[in-house]
Design an enzyme around this catalytic site. Structure first.
Site, PDB file in Angstrom:
ATOM      1  N   CYS A  62     -67.623  46.845  17.564  1.00 40.45           N
ATOM      2  CA  CYS A  62     -66.221  46.449  17.436  1.00 40.45           C
ATOM      3  C   CYS A  62     -65.786  46.322  15.984  1.00 40.45           C
ATOM      4  O   CYS A  62     -66.416  45.584  15.221  1.00 40.45           O
ATOM      5  CB  CYS A  62     -66.023  45.117  18.163  1.00 40.45           C
ATOM      6  SG  CYS A  62     -64.407  44.374  17.921  1.00 40.45           S
ATOM      7  N   TYR A 193     -55.343  52.966  17.224  1.00 42.54           N
ATOM      8  CA  TYR A 193     -55.209  52.663  18.652  1.00 42.54           C
ATOM      9  C   TYR A 193     -53.854  53.094  19.184  1.00 42.54           C
ATOM     10  O   TYR A 193     -53.729  53.513  20.333  1.00 42.54           O
ATOM     11  CB  TYR A 193     -55.431  51.162  18.889  1.00 42.54           C
ATOM     12  CG  TYR A 193     -56.852  50.774  18.620  1.00 42.54           C
ATOM     13  CD1 TYR A 193     -57.837  50.979  19.577  1.00 42.54           C
ATOM     14  CD2 TYR A 193     -57.232  50.261  17.385  1.00 42.54           C
ATOM     15  CE1 TYR A 193     -59.154  50.666  19.319  1.00 42.54           C
ATOM     16  CE2 TYR A 193     -58.542  49.953  17.115  1.00 42.54           C
ATOM     17  CZ  TYR A 193     -59.506  50.158  18.080  1.00 42.54           C
ATOM     18  OH  TYR A 193     -60.816  49.863  17.825  1.00 42.54           O
TER      19      TYR A 193
END
Length: 348
Positions: A62, A193
């Site tokens: 992450c 994203y």
């Protein structure tokens, strides 16, 4: 339904197979509501900074959790803030400690990170996210506010900084760091994203243009200076690095951010390699876990769950030549020592 997100900022999930993210018509949106409790020197939120009282829960996959791993290393907080690592993949329920013996965190005694959230908030309605800091004494999550977390490491945990710890958030540069970091967050960290989870062509095209406008701005800025703000590594560099190090392995192909690869942008590529080769940065990066997370978990984008063999990542250790721009990586401080053996990348 619980949703589980690598990206800490959360979007709702509409499918157990796609934890934490989904594609819908229009622009990608994030849920940016966090547990904003802070762990501070004076304990004003009920969580005072104390040696051994908290456990940082992260995942090497992450980018947002990767920030905490880097700052914890640079400041030397390993002896006072223990680390639990979740595996790179998960389902819609929770991140899990599947890298540990018996798939149970040895300190918290749980398999699902969700259990620490529910210990504090029995009806917790949002995503189960990393990074999170858990109160070891109660087993309950204290905070998952990733943006504030690293700033507090620099400003509230100073009693436990190692000798020679760098100033990652120096008072005289905070205004500029905050300004630069805000643009990096909206346009780059979140921009990839916005491309990857765009729900229609118009949203994707707009996201793509925003992302590369920002990358062009960074390319120009970093062609003239070694670091983003001042002449030493700061919080701003940490925040940009964790996106750049994932750009070619994941974002270029998986998220369709494909105008250029990172290694085709000379200043950004040199800058990223400079940081990668700096103690505390590259030694927190696990490319295998990064690729596994994105390609296996994001089934809306990659329904076959096939993880690509490429790209060739050997170039990360090639000379970068950034020394000619001057600058001192740690300012008046020193590099961190090598990672503790249990935290060496690839150990688990």
């Amino acid at each position: 339904m619980y949703s589980t997100v690598c990206e800490t900022d959360r979007v709702t999930t509409n499918s157990p197979a796609t934890p934490g993210s989904y594609v819908e018509p229009g622009e990608f949106k994030r849920d940016t509501n966090y547990i904003t409790t802070r762990i501070t020197a004076d304990g004003r939120d009920g969580f005072p900074v104390e040696r051994g009282s908290y456990r940082l829960i992260a995942a090497r996959a992450c980018p947002w959790a990767n920030r905490t791993l880097i700052v914890r290393r640079l400041l030397g907080l390993e002896p006072v803030l223990s680390l639990g690592l979740c595996g790179p993949t998960h389902d819609a329920r929770s991140w899990t400690f599947d890298l540990d013996p018996g798939e149970v965190d040895p300190v918290l005694g749980i398999h699902f990170l969700r259990d620490a959230y529910l210990r504090r908030f029995p009806d917790y309605p949002r995503g189960i996210t990393v990074p999170a800091i858990v109160d070891v004494n109660t087993g309950a999550v204290a905070t998952n506010d990733f943006a504030q977390m690293t700033l507090d490491f620099s400003t509230e945990w100073t009693e436990f900084h190692r000798p020679g710890a760098p100033q990652l958030y120096p008072p005289e540069l905070r205004s500029e760091i905050d300004t630069v970091a805000k643009r990096i967050y909206t346009e780059v960290n979140n921009g990839v994203y916005r491309c990857g989870f765009a729900g229609d062509q118009q949203a994707y095209d707009a996201a793509y243009d925003r992302l590369f406008t920002a990358l062009d701005w960074l390319e120009d800025r970093l062609s003239r200076q070694r670091y983003l703000v001042g002449d030493t590594i700061t919080e701003a560099d940490v925040r940009l690095f964790t996106t750049l190090v994932r750009f070619d392995p994941v974002y270029h192909g998986h998220f369709k951010c494909n105008r250029n690869k990172l290694d085709e942008m000379p200043a950004l590529w040199g800058y990223a390699r400079d940081l990668f080769q700096t103690p505390g940065f590259g030694d927190t990066v696990d490319f295998d876990q990064i690729k596994a997370h994105y390609y296996i978990v994001h089934t809306d984008i990659n329904p076959t769950r096939i993880v690509p063999k490429g790209p060739d990542l050997s170039g990360w250790l090639t000379p970068h030549g950034r020394e000619k721009l001057g600058g001192r990586p740690f300012g008046d401080g020193t590099p961190p020592p090598p990672p503790v053996p249990a935290e060496v990348v690839g150990r688990k």
